[in-house]
Motif scaffolding. Structure first.
Motif, PDB file in Angstrom:
ATOM      1  N   LYS A 105      -7.282  76.186   1.108  1.00 56.41           N
ATOM      2  CA  LYS A 105      -6.445  76.716   2.184  1.00 56.41           C
ATOM      3  C   LYS A 105      -4.969  76.577   1.859  1.00 56.41           C
ATOM      4  CE  LYS A 105      -9.425  75.883   6.202  1.00 56.41           C
ATOM      5  NZ  LYS A 105      -9.497  75.183   7.517  1.00 56.41           N
ATOM      6  N   THR A 106      -4.643  75.450   1.236  1.00 57.26           N
ATOM      7  CA  THR A 106      -3.248  75.164   0.917  1.00 57.26           C
ATOM      8  C   THR A 106      -3.143  74.634  -0.505  1.00 57.26           C
ATOM      9  OG1 THR A 106      -3.367  72.865   1.719  1.00 57.26           O
ATOM     10  CG2 THR A 106      -2.768  74.560   3.338  1.00 57.26           C
ATOM     11  N   TRP A 107      -1.953  74.696  -1.056  1.00 54.64           N
ATOM     12  CA  TRP A 107      -1.664  74.163  -2.374  1.00 54.64           C
ATOM     13  C   TRP A 107      -0.173  73.844  -2.427  1.00 54.64           C
ATOM     14  CZ3 TRP A 107      -3.065  79.078  -1.150  1.00 54.64           C
ATOM     15  CH2 TRP A 107      -2.079  80.074  -1.303  1.00 54.64           C
ATOM     16  N   THR A 108       0.216  73.132  -3.459  1.00 57.58           N
ATOM     17  CA  THR A 108       1.619  72.738  -3.613  1.00 57.58           C
ATOM     18  C   THR A 108       2.241  73.471  -4.789  1.00 57.58           C
ATOM     19  OG1 THR A 108       1.171  70.536  -2.720  1.00 57.58           O
ATOM     20  CG2 THR A 108       3.201  70.816  -3.962  1.00 57.58           C
ATOM     21  N   PHE A 109       3.412  74.040  -4.544  1.00 56.89           N
ATOM     22  CA  PHE A 109       4.159  74.720  -5.606  1.00 56.89           C
ATOM     23  C   PHE A 109       5.631  74.353  -5.466  1.00 56.89           C
ATOM     24  CE2 PHE A 109       6.554  78.334  -7.350  1.00 56.89           C
ATOM     25  CZ  PHE A 109       5.998  78.401  -8.621  1.00 56.89           C
ATOM     26  N   ASN A 110       6.189  73.830  -6.571  1.00 54.06           N
ATOM     27  CA  ASN A 110       7.590  73.381  -6.575  1.00 54.06           C
ATOM     28  C   ASN A 110       7.877  72.415  -5.437  1.00 54.06           C
ATOM     29  OD1 ASN A 110       8.235  74.849  -8.861  1.00 54.06           O
ATOM     30  ND2 ASN A 110       9.068  76.591  -7.723  1.00 54.06           N
ATOM     31  N   GLY A 111       6.905  71.511  -5.197  1.00 50.55           N
ATOM     32  CA  GLY A 111       7.098  70.476  -4.193  1.00 50.55           C
ATOM     33  C   GLY A 111       6.920  70.926  -2.756  1.00 50.55           C
ATOM     34  N   GLY A 127      -9.814  87.234 -17.267  1.00 45.96           N
ATOM     35  CA  GLY A 127      -9.438  86.279 -18.304  1.00 45.96           C
ATOM     36  C   GLY A 127      -9.411  84.867 -17.761  1.00 45.96           C
ATOM     37  N   ASN A 128      -8.298  84.193 -17.949  1.00 44.95           N
ATOM     38  CA  ASN A 128      -8.167  82.820 -17.455  1.00 44.95           C
ATOM     39  C   ASN A 128      -7.398  82.749 -16.147  1.00 44.95           C
ATOM     40  OD1 ASN A 128      -5.635  83.467 -18.360  1.00 44.95           O
ATOM     41  ND2 ASN A 128      -5.374  81.662 -19.682  1.00 44.95           N
ATOM     42  N   ARG A 129      -7.444  83.864 -15.384  1.00 45.21           N
ATOM     43  CA  ARG A 129      -6.737  83.895 -14.105  1.00 45.21           C
ATOM     44  C   ARG A 129      -7.630  84.433 -12.993  1.00 45.21           C
ATOM     45  NH1 ARG A 129      -0.535  86.163 -15.080  1.00 45.21           N
ATOM     46  NH2 ARG A 129       0.209  84.377 -16.314  1.00 45.21           N
ATOM     47  N   LEU A 130      -7.321  83.990 -11.777  1.00 41.01           N
ATOM     48  CA  LEU A 130      -7.927  84.536 -10.573  1.00 41.01           C
ATOM     49  C   LEU A 130      -6.796  85.075  -9.705  1.00 41.01           C
ATOM     50  CD1 LEU A 130     -10.800  84.642  -9.130  1.00 41.01           C
ATOM     51  CD2 LEU A 130      -9.863  82.841  -7.656  1.00 41.01           C
ATOM     52  N   TYR A 131      -6.873  86.362  -9.388  1.00 38.75           N
ATOM     53  CA  TYR A 131      -5.872  86.985  -8.527  1.00 38.75           C
ATOM     54  C   TYR A 131      -6.456  87.131  -7.124  1.00 38.75           C
ATOM     55  CZ  TYR A 131      -3.320  88.101 -12.803  1.00 38.75           C
ATOM     56  OH  TYR A 131      -2.630  88.015 -14.000  1.00 38.75           O
ATOM     57  N   VAL A 132      -5.690  86.717  -6.141  1.00 37.61           N
ATOM     58  CA  VAL A 132      -6.120  86.764  -4.749  1.00 37.61           C
ATOM     59  C   VAL A 132      -5.047  87.476  -3.941  1.00 37.61           C
ATOM     60  CG1 VAL A 132      -6.844  85.430  -2.739  1.00 37.61           C
ATOM     61  CG2 VAL A 132      -7.331  84.566  -5.045  1.00 37.61           C
ATOM     62  N   ALA A 133      -5.399  88.636  -3.379  1.00 34.38           N
ATOM     63  CA  ALA A 133      -4.435  89.433  -2.603  1.00 34.38           C
ATOM     64  C   ALA A 133      -4.703  89.248  -1.118  1.00 34.38           C
ATOM     65  CB  ALA A 133      -4.532  90.906  -2.974  1.00 34.38           C
ATOM     66  N   GLU A 134      -3.646  89.041  -0.351  1.00 32.19           N
ATOM     67  CA  GLU A 134      -3.795  88.895   1.095  1.00 32.19           C
ATOM     68  C   GLU A 134      -3.048  90.008   1.827  1.00 32.19           C
ATOM     69  OE1 GLU A 134      -1.122  86.077   3.177  1.00 32.19           O
ATOM     70  OE2 GLU A 134      -1.145  84.958   1.274  1.00 32.19           O
ATOM     71  N   VAL A 135      -3.446  90.244   3.079  1.00 28.88           N
ATOM     72  CA  VAL A 135      -2.850  91.310   3.877  1.00 28.88           C
ATOM     73  C   VAL A 135      -1.336  91.179   3.946  1.00 28.88           C
ATOM     74  CG1 VAL A 135      -2.748  92.348   6.179  1.00 28.88           C
ATOM     75  CG2 VAL A 135      -4.935  91.604   5.247  1.00 28.88           C
ATOM     76  N   GLY A 136      -0.848  89.964   3.968  1.00 29.05           N
ATOM     77  CA  GLY A 136       0.575  89.717   4.145  1.00 29.05           C
ATOM     78  C   GLY A 136       1.420  89.979   2.926  1.00 29.05           C
ATOM     79  N   SER A 137       1.099  91.018   2.169  1.00 25.31           N
ATOM     80  CA  SER A 137       1.930  91.500   1.057  1.00 25.31           C
ATOM     81  C   SER A 137       2.211  90.425   0.014  1.00 25.31           C
ATOM     82  CB  SER A 137       3.257  92.072   1.601  1.00 25.31           C
ATOM     83  OG  SER A 137       3.002  93.191   2.423  1.00 25.31           O
ATOM     84  N   ARG A 138       1.165  89.732  -0.372  1.00 25.71           N
ATOM     85  CA  ARG A 138       1.266  88.744  -1.447  1.00 25.71           C
ATOM     86  C   ARG A 138       0.035  88.846  -2.340  1.00 25.71           C
ATOM     87  NH1 ARG A 138       2.883  85.702   3.099  1.00 25.71           N
ATOM     88  NH2 ARG A 138       5.014  84.877   2.994  1.00 25.71           N
ATOM     89  N   ILE A 139       0.232  88.709  -3.648  1.00 27.24           N
ATOM     90  CA  ILE A 139      -0.864  88.601  -4.605  1.00 27.24           C
ATOM     91  C   ILE A 139      -0.670  87.293  -5.350  1.00 27.24           C
ATOM     92  CG2 ILE A 139      -2.067  89.629  -6.567  1.00 27.24           C
ATOM     93  CD1 ILE A 139      -0.861  92.331  -5.747  1.00 27.24           C
ATOM     94  N   HIS A 140      -1.565  86.342  -5.135  1.00 22.92           N
ATOM     95  CA  HIS A 140      -1.461  85.015  -5.737  1.00 22.92           C
ATOM     96  C   HIS A 140      -2.226  84.971  -7.054  1.00 22.92           C
ATOM     97  CE1 HIS A 140       0.116  83.514  -1.891  1.00 22.92           C
ATOM     98  NE2 HIS A 140      -0.856  84.198  -1.311  1.00 22.92           N
ATOM     99  N   ALA A 141      -1.730  84.167  -7.980  1.00 24.61           N
ATOM    100  CA  ALA A 141      -2.393  83.981  -9.271  1.00 24.61           C
ATOM    101  C   ALA A 141      -2.712  82.507  -9.470  1.00 24.61           C
ATOM    102  CB  ALA A 141      -1.518  84.492 -10.409  1.00 24.61           C
ATOM    103  N   TYR A 149      -2.188  76.584  -9.363  1.00 22.97           N
ATOM    104  CA  TYR A 149      -1.392  77.722  -8.928  1.00 22.97           C
ATOM    105  C   TYR A 149      -0.403  78.134 -10.012  1.00 22.97           C
ATOM    106  CZ  TYR A 149       0.964  80.845  -5.659  1.00 22.97           C
ATOM    107  OH  TYR A 149       1.474  81.955  -5.024  1.00 22.97           O
ATOM    108  N   ILE A 150      -0.316  79.442 -10.256  1.00 23.54           N
ATOM    109  CA  ILE A 150       0.594  79.961 -11.279  1.00 23.54           C
ATOM    110  C   ILE A 150       1.820  80.594 -10.651  1.00 23.54           C
ATOM    111  CG2 ILE A 150       0.868  81.601 -13.183  1.00 23.54           C
ATOM    112  CD1 ILE A 150      -2.141  81.347 -13.689  1.00 23.54           C
ATOM    113  N   SER A 151       1.595  81.609  -9.804  1.00 21.86           N
ATOM    114  CA  SER A 151       2.746  82.323  -9.252  1.00 21.86           C
ATOM    115  C   SER A 151       2.285  83.291  -8.163  1.00 21.86           C
ATOM    116  CB  SER A 151       3.482  83.085 -10.357  1.00 21.86           C
ATOM    117  OG  SER A 151       4.738  83.557  -9.908  1.00 21.86           O
ATOM    118  N   CYS A 152       3.241  84.036  -7.626  1.00 26.60           N
ATOM    119  CA  CYS A 152       2.957  84.977  -6.557  1.00 26.60           C
ATOM    120  C   CYS A 152       3.746  86.260  -6.772  1.00 26.60           C
ATOM    121  CB  CYS A 152       3.321  84.360  -5.199  1.00 26.60           C
ATOM    122  SG  CYS A 152       3.061  85.458  -3.798  1.00 26.60           S
TER     123      CYS A 152
END
Length: 388
Positions: A105-111, A127-141, A149-152
């Motif tokens: 549900k949650t994770w930590t990025f840059n503190g 590959g070595n990534r999982l992409y998760v897209a949410e309605v709120g205009s974000r695609i998480h990697a 967590y890698i980036s958004c």
């Protein structure tokens, strides 16, 4: 006409040709000492519930807390988007033990603590990534298998880099995302780094494609490579499946150009998602069923129910293998593991050119079921009412 019957377990046998409607077989048991009987056999496919999963299997306290949406898998892990009242989350489910290993549900990025701010629309393992897209205009990697967590891509503003991505796939280092208005935004995987968190820009953006409209009702969408280098993309409001050519995406491509091929597949209902197998295409949609097509786009079966489950509102279907499909049924808050089985008939009566009447058939569990009718051209069980 008297024949024998032989049941073949889930489609793991590669010794037979599934594409043939009939086949002359000379069966030999041991050394050939005398001529063997020649006979004609027919194949058919059946669908059964292997298992159903509700809130209890996910370790939740109440039914309303769980509502499965899109799913994906990697190895023995099934990724399930939960849009129930327990909150927007990604459930990591162990297929071997049939239990939830972790709920993200949650994770930590840059503190800072981050979370899914809206329903998850797409999950893609690449590959070595999982992409998760949410309605709120974000695609998480996230990284695989560690799920770090890698980036958004996107910052939550729909007018920025992501426009409520509703379907995602990855091919040749490019991320394709279906925007709410039907356009396709394309990003480079190499740009998705921690340093570019919420700062990744579109590489290219294509046109809406033929006959497309905004998805203001937020119906489910899905996209996937078809195995021939093209990408299939459902277009709900246009009652079609688009065929995209990713090779058209180059540095020279101008914004707003079309990457659609003139092969749009118009359907008799509004499609949501699909699952591609070697023999069939299973499509969900506004008819609240699973419609089965062959690869010639001919409808061969409509599954409103299968032994063990009646579908109410099917949003997503996902192929784990040709033998196993996962189906999310919205109204019953159930994730259905559906098995696809292949059988050979050797005891039958010919009804007409395409239909045979099977006197007895052995089920997967070893029980013998009563008479049924099979279309030997489509390899599907047919309703007796369609025969009589």
């Amino acid at each position: 006409m008297k024949r024998t019957f032989k049941y073949i377990l889930p489609i793991i046998c590669t010794l037979w040709c599934a594409g043939c409607s009939e086949e002359n077989i000379n069966e030999v048991d041991g050394p050939v000492t005398e001529p063997q009987e020649n006979y004609t056999s027919y194949w058919y496919y059946s669908h059964e519930v292997l298992e159903t999963f509700t809130f209890e299997a996910m370790g939740l306290a109440e039914s309303k807390e769980f509502n499965p949406y899109v799913v994906a898998h990697r190895g023995d892990t099934l990724f399930i988007a939960n849009i129930g009242t327990a909150g927007n989350s990604l459930i990591l489910f162990d297929k071997k033990s049939n239990r939830s290993m972790r709920t993200l549900k949650t994770w930590t990025f840059n503190g800072q603590e981050k979370s899914f701010g809206s329903n998850i629309n797409a999950i893609v393992s690449a590959g070595n990534r999982l992409y998760v897209a949410e309605v709120g205009s974000r695609i998480h990697a996230f990284s695989l298998p560690q799920m770090e967590y890698i980036s958004c891509i996107g910052n939550g503003n729909w007018w920025d880099a992501v426009f409520q991505a509703q379907a995602v796939t990855v091919k040749d280092g490019l991320i394709f995302a279906r925007d709410k208005d039907g356009k396709v935004s394309i990003y480079k995987e190499s740009d998705v780094t921690p340093e570019k968190y919420q700062g990744v820009r579109r590489y290219k953006q294509s046109s809406k494609g033929p006959g497309n409209a905004d998805n203001n009702g937020f119906a489910a969408h899905y996209m996937q490579e078809d195995g021939n280098g093209r990408i299939l993309l459902t277009a709900y409001e246009a009652s079609s499946i688009r065929v995209l050519d990713p090779s058209k995406v180059t540095d020279e491509m101008k914004g707003g150009e079309s990457i659609d091929l003139d092969e749009t597949w118009v359907l008799p209902f509004k499609p949501k998602s699909f699952a591609l197998t070697d023999n069939y295409i299973y499509v969900t949609g506004s008819n609240d069923s699973i419609t089965v097509f062959n690869h010639d786009r001919e409808r061969v079966k409509v599954l409103k129910a299968i032994p063990g489950f009646t579908f109410t509102r099917v949003d997503h279907i996902y192929r784990e293998s040709d033998e196993v499909l996962w189906v999310s049924d919205y109204n019953t808050r159930t994730l259905v593991k559906m098995g696809v089985f292949k059988a050979e008939i050797r005891e039958y009566e010919t009804v007409d050119e395409n239909i045979v009447k099977v006197q007895a058939a052995r089920t997967r569990s070893g029980e013998v079921e009563g008479e049924l009718y099979v279309n030997v051209r489509t390899h599907q069980i047919v309703d007796p009412a369609e025969v009589e």
